[in-house]
Design a protein around this motif. Structure first.
Motif, PDB file in Angstrom:
ATOM      1  N   SER A  54      -0.691  91.342 -82.186  1.00 41.77           N
ATOM      2  CA  SER A  54      -1.666  90.789 -81.242  1.00 41.77           C
ATOM      3  C   SER A  54      -1.198  90.862 -79.797  1.00 41.77           C
ATOM      4  O   SER A  54      -2.018  90.833 -78.884  1.00 41.77           O
ATOM      5  N   SER A  55       0.098  90.959 -79.574  1.00 40.39           N
ATOM      6  CA  SER A  55       0.659  91.079 -78.223  1.00 40.39           C
ATOM      7  C   SER A  55       1.796  92.102 -78.232  1.00 40.39           C
ATOM      8  O   SER A  55       2.946  91.769 -77.963  1.00 40.39           O
ATOM      9  N   PRO A  56       1.475  93.351 -78.543  1.00 41.09           N
ATOM     10  CA  PRO A  56       2.538  94.355 -78.665  1.00 41.09           C
ATOM     11  C   PRO A  56       3.151  94.722 -77.317  1.00 41.09           C
ATOM     12  O   PRO A  56       2.468  94.730 -76.302  1.00 41.09           O
ATOM     13  N   ASN A  57       4.433  95.025 -77.336  1.00 43.14           N
ATOM     14  CA  ASN A  57       5.120  95.516 -76.141  1.00 43.14           C
ATOM     15  C   ASN A  57       4.826  96.987 -75.886  1.00 43.14           C
ATOM     16  O   ASN A  57       4.950  97.462 -74.765  1.00 43.14           O
ATOM     17  N   SER A  58       4.481  97.701 -76.938  1.00 47.60           N
ATOM     18  CA  SER A  58       4.233  99.137 -76.811  1.00 47.60           C
ATOM     19  C   SER A  58       3.184  99.566 -77.827  1.00 47.60           C
ATOM     20  O   SER A  58       3.140  99.054 -78.939  1.00 47.60           O
ATOM     21  N   ILE A  59       2.340 100.507 -77.393  1.00 46.33           N
ATOM     22  CA  ILE A  59       1.259 101.008 -78.241  1.00 46.33           C
ATOM     23  C   ILE A  59       1.242 102.533 -78.177  1.00 46.33           C
ATOM     24  O   ILE A  59       1.238 103.114 -77.086  1.00 46.33           O
ATOM     25  N   ALA A  60       1.208 103.165 -79.344  1.00 44.71           N
ATOM     26  CA  ALA A  60       0.999 104.610 -79.430  1.00 44.71           C
ATOM     27  C   ALA A  60      -0.455 104.834 -79.825  1.00 44.71           C
ATOM     28  O   ALA A  60      -0.966 104.175 -80.731  1.00 44.71           O
ATOM     29  N   ILE A  61      -1.118 105.751 -79.135  1.00 48.30           N
ATOM     30  CA  ILE A  61      -2.493 106.110 -79.481  1.00 48.30           C
ATOM     31  C   ILE A  61      -2.449 107.504 -80.093  1.00 48.30           C
ATOM     32  O   ILE A  61      -2.299 108.498 -79.387  1.00 48.30           O
ATOM     33  N   ILE A  62      -2.519 107.537 -81.414  1.00 45.49           N
ATOM     34  CA  ILE A  62      -2.401 108.794 -82.137  1.00 45.49           C
ATOM     35  C   ILE A  62      -3.797 109.407 -82.257  1.00 45.49           C
ATOM     36  O   ILE A  62      -4.708 108.789 -82.794  1.00 45.49           O
ATOM     37  N   GLY A  63      -3.924 110.596 -81.704  1.00 44.35           N
ATOM     38  CA  GLY A  63      -5.232 111.238 -81.632  1.00 44.35           C
ATOM     39  C   GLY A  63      -5.878 110.994 -80.277  1.00 44.35           C
ATOM     40  O   GLY A  63      -7.096 111.016 -80.144  1.00 44.35           O
ATOM     41  N   ALA A  64      -5.053 110.769 -79.259  1.00 48.06           N
ATOM     42  CA  ALA A  64      -5.572 110.565 -77.896  1.00 48.06           C
ATOM     43  C   ALA A  64      -6.361 111.802 -77.473  1.00 48.06           C
ATOM     44  O   ALA A  64      -6.044 112.924 -77.874  1.00 48.06           O
ATOM     45  N   GLY A 105       2.051  96.754 -71.199  1.00 48.16           N
ATOM     46  CA  GLY A 105       3.111  97.337 -72.010  1.00 48.16           C
ATOM     47  C   GLY A 105       3.138  98.845 -71.912  1.00 48.16           C
ATOM     48  O   GLY A 105       2.347  99.461 -71.192  1.00 48.16           O
ATOM     49  N   ALA A 106       4.061  99.435 -72.639  1.00 44.16           N
ATOM     50  CA  ALA A 106       4.176 100.895 -72.676  1.00 44.16           C
ATOM     51  C   ALA A 106       3.052 101.478 -73.520  1.00 44.16           C
ATOM     52  O   ALA A 106       2.742 100.967 -74.594  1.00 44.16           O
ATOM     53  N   ILE A 107       2.421 102.516 -73.002  1.00 48.65           N
ATOM     54  CA  ILE A 107       1.355 103.223 -73.712  1.00 48.65           C
ATOM     55  C   ILE A 107       1.808 104.660 -73.920  1.00 48.65           C
ATOM     56  O   ILE A 107       2.219 105.321 -72.966  1.00 48.65           O
ATOM     57  N   TYR A 108       1.721 105.121 -75.167  1.00 47.27           N
ATOM     58  CA  TYR A 108       2.130 106.475 -75.504  1.00 47.27           C
ATOM     59  C   TYR A 108       0.961 107.232 -76.130  1.00 47.27           C
ATOM     60  O   TYR A 108       0.742 107.149 -77.338  1.00 47.27           O
ATOM     61  N   PRO A 109       0.168 107.950 -75.335  1.00 47.28           N
ATOM     62  CA  PRO A 109      -0.873 108.789 -75.932  1.00 47.28           C
ATOM     63  C   PRO A 109      -0.216 109.957 -76.678  1.00 47.28           C
ATOM     64  O   PRO A 109       0.685 110.600 -76.144  1.00 47.28           O
ATOM     65  N   ILE A 110      -0.648 110.192 -77.893  1.00 50.74           N
ATOM     66  CA  ILE A 110      -0.095 111.284 -78.681  1.00 50.74           C
ATOM     67  C   ILE A 110      -1.208 112.289 -78.949  1.00 50.74           C
ATOM     68  O   ILE A 110      -2.217 111.969 -79.579  1.00 50.74           O
ATOM     69  N   SER A 111      -1.002 113.497 -78.422  1.00 52.44           N
ATOM     70  CA  SER A 111      -1.966 114.576 -78.586  1.00 52.44           C
ATOM     71  C   SER A 111      -1.246 115.911 -78.436  1.00 52.44           C
ATOM     72  O   SER A 111      -0.658 116.177 -77.392  1.00 52.44           O
ATOM     73  N   SER A 151       8.256 112.521 -81.005  1.00 59.60           N
ATOM     74  CA  SER A 151       8.606 112.558 -79.587  1.00 59.60           C
ATOM     75  C   SER A 151       8.632 111.177 -78.938  1.00 59.60           C
ATOM     76  O   SER A 151       8.957 111.072 -77.751  1.00 59.60           O
ATOM     77  N   LEU A 152       8.285 110.139 -79.684  1.00 60.68           N
ATOM     78  CA  LEU A 152       8.318 108.793 -79.105  1.00 60.68           C
ATOM     79  C   LEU A 152       9.732 108.474 -78.638  1.00 60.68           C
ATOM     80  O   LEU A 152      10.696 108.697 -79.366  1.00 60.68           O
ATOM     81  N   PRO A 153       9.877 107.926 -77.422  1.00 57.47           N
ATOM     82  CA  PRO A 153      11.208 107.685 -76.869  1.00 57.47           C
ATOM     83  C   PRO A 153      11.917 106.454 -77.421  1.00 57.47           C
ATOM     84  O   PRO A 153      13.108 106.284 -77.205  1.00 57.47           O
ATOM     85  N   GLY A 154      11.212 105.597 -78.102  1.00 61.15           N
ATOM     86  CA  GLY A 154      11.833 104.380 -78.614  1.00 61.15           C
ATOM     87  C   GLY A 154      10.905 103.669 -79.568  1.00 61.15           C
ATOM     88  O   GLY A 154       9.916 104.239 -80.034  1.00 61.15           O
ATOM     89  N   PRO A 155      11.205 102.396 -79.851  1.00 58.34           N
ATOM     90  CA  PRO A 155      10.390 101.654 -80.809  1.00 58.34           C
ATOM     91  C   PRO A 155       8.961 101.432 -80.302  1.00 58.34           C
ATOM     92  O   PRO A 155       8.724 101.320 -79.108  1.00 58.34           O
ATOM     93  N   VAL A 156       8.046 101.377 -81.249  1.00 55.06           N
ATOM     94  CA  VAL A 156       6.641 101.117 -80.947  1.00 55.06           C
ATOM     95  C   VAL A 156       6.174  99.979 -81.842  1.00 55.06           C
ATOM     96  O   VAL A 156       6.412  99.992 -83.049  1.00 55.06           O
ATOM     97  N   ASP A 157       5.520  98.994 -81.233  1.00 56.61           N
ATOM     98  CA  ASP A 157       5.032  97.851 -81.999  1.00 56.61           C
ATOM     99  C   ASP A 157       3.748  98.153 -82.747  1.00 56.61           C
ATOM    100  O   ASP A 157       3.545  97.668 -83.854  1.00 56.61           O
ATOM    101  N   LEU A 158       2.866  98.946 -82.132  1.00 55.71           N
ATOM    102  CA  LEU A 158       1.553  99.147 -82.728  1.00 55.71           C
ATOM    103  C   LEU A 158       1.063 100.567 -82.489  1.00 55.71           C
ATOM    104  O   LEU A 158       1.191 101.091 -81.387  1.00 55.71           O
ATOM    105  N   ALA A 159       0.492 101.168 -83.529  1.00 55.60           N
ATOM    106  CA  ALA A 159      -0.151 102.478 -83.396  1.00 55.60           C
ATOM    107  C   ALA A 159      -1.649 102.292 -83.584  1.00 55.60           C
ATOM    108  O   ALA A 159      -2.084 101.590 -84.497  1.00 55.60           O
TER     109      ALA A 159
END
Length: 143
Positions: free
Chosen positions: A27-37, A59-65, A82-90
Motif C-alpha cells: 500500500s505504500s511501496p518504496n519502489s514500483i516496477a511497471i512491467i509492460g510500460a 518513490g522509485a519508478i521503473y518502467p519496463i519495456s 535490469s532492475l538496479p535493486g529491490p522492488v516492493d511492487l510490480a
C-alpha cells in the motif's frame, strides 16, 4: 532522465508484524516496477505510469519495456533482470498469456508483490478462467 529517489516509509519494528509489513510494502511501496510500460495512452502500462506521476508518487519508478528507451521522461529498462535493486511492487500490464512468466520473473528477482492489471482471465470465458486459476495457484506459493 533519472528515476526519483525512493521515499521512506514508516515500518513497525519489533514483534511479529510480518503481515502488517507486507501490507505496508503493497500500500505504500518504496519502489514500483511497471512491467509492460507503454507510450500509448490507451494502454494500462502508460496509464499506470502517468497516474503515479500525476499523483506525485515520490518513490522509485521503473518502467519496463523492451521497445522504449524512455516514457514520460523516465528511462525504461528492457527487462526485470535490469532492475538496479529491490522492488516492493510490480504493476503487471502485459497480456494474460504472459502473466505466469512475468510473475515467475518477479519472484526470481525478489519483487515483493505484484498487482496484475490484465484482461483475458475469468471474464473472457472458460480458457481465461483456467488461466486465472493456474496463476492464482502459482501466486499462492510466492512468499
Amino acid at each position: 532522465m533519472s528515476t526519483p529517489s525512493p521515499r521512506s516509509v514508516r515500518r513497525s519494528s519489533g514483534g511479529n508484524n510480518d503481515g502488517v509489513e507486507r501490507i505496508g510494502r503493497h500500500s505504500s511501496p518504496n519502489s514500483i516496477a511497471i512491467i509492460g510500460a507503454s507510450k500509448n495512452p490507451a494502454k494500462r502500462g502508460y496509464r499506470s505510469l502517468r497516474k503515479l506521476l500525476d499523483d506525485g508518487y515520490a518513490g522509485a519508478i521503473y518502467p519496463i519495456s523492451p521497445k522504449e528507451s524512455e516514457i514520460c521522461g523516465i528511462r525504461c529498462l528492457p527487462d526485470l533482470g535490469s532492475l538496479p535493486g529491490p522492488v516492493d511492487l510490480a504493476l503487471v500490464c502485459t497480456p494474460a498469456a504472459t502473466v505466469a512468466s512475468v510473475i515467475a520473473g518477479c519472484a526470481a528477482k525478489g519483487v515483493r508483490g505484484a498487482v496484475v492489471l490484465a484482461g483475458g482471465f475469468g471474464e473472457a470465458g472458460d480458457d481465461g478462467r483456467r488461466l486465472q486459476d493456474a496463476n492464482a495457484s502459482r501466486c499462492g506459493r510466492w512468499r
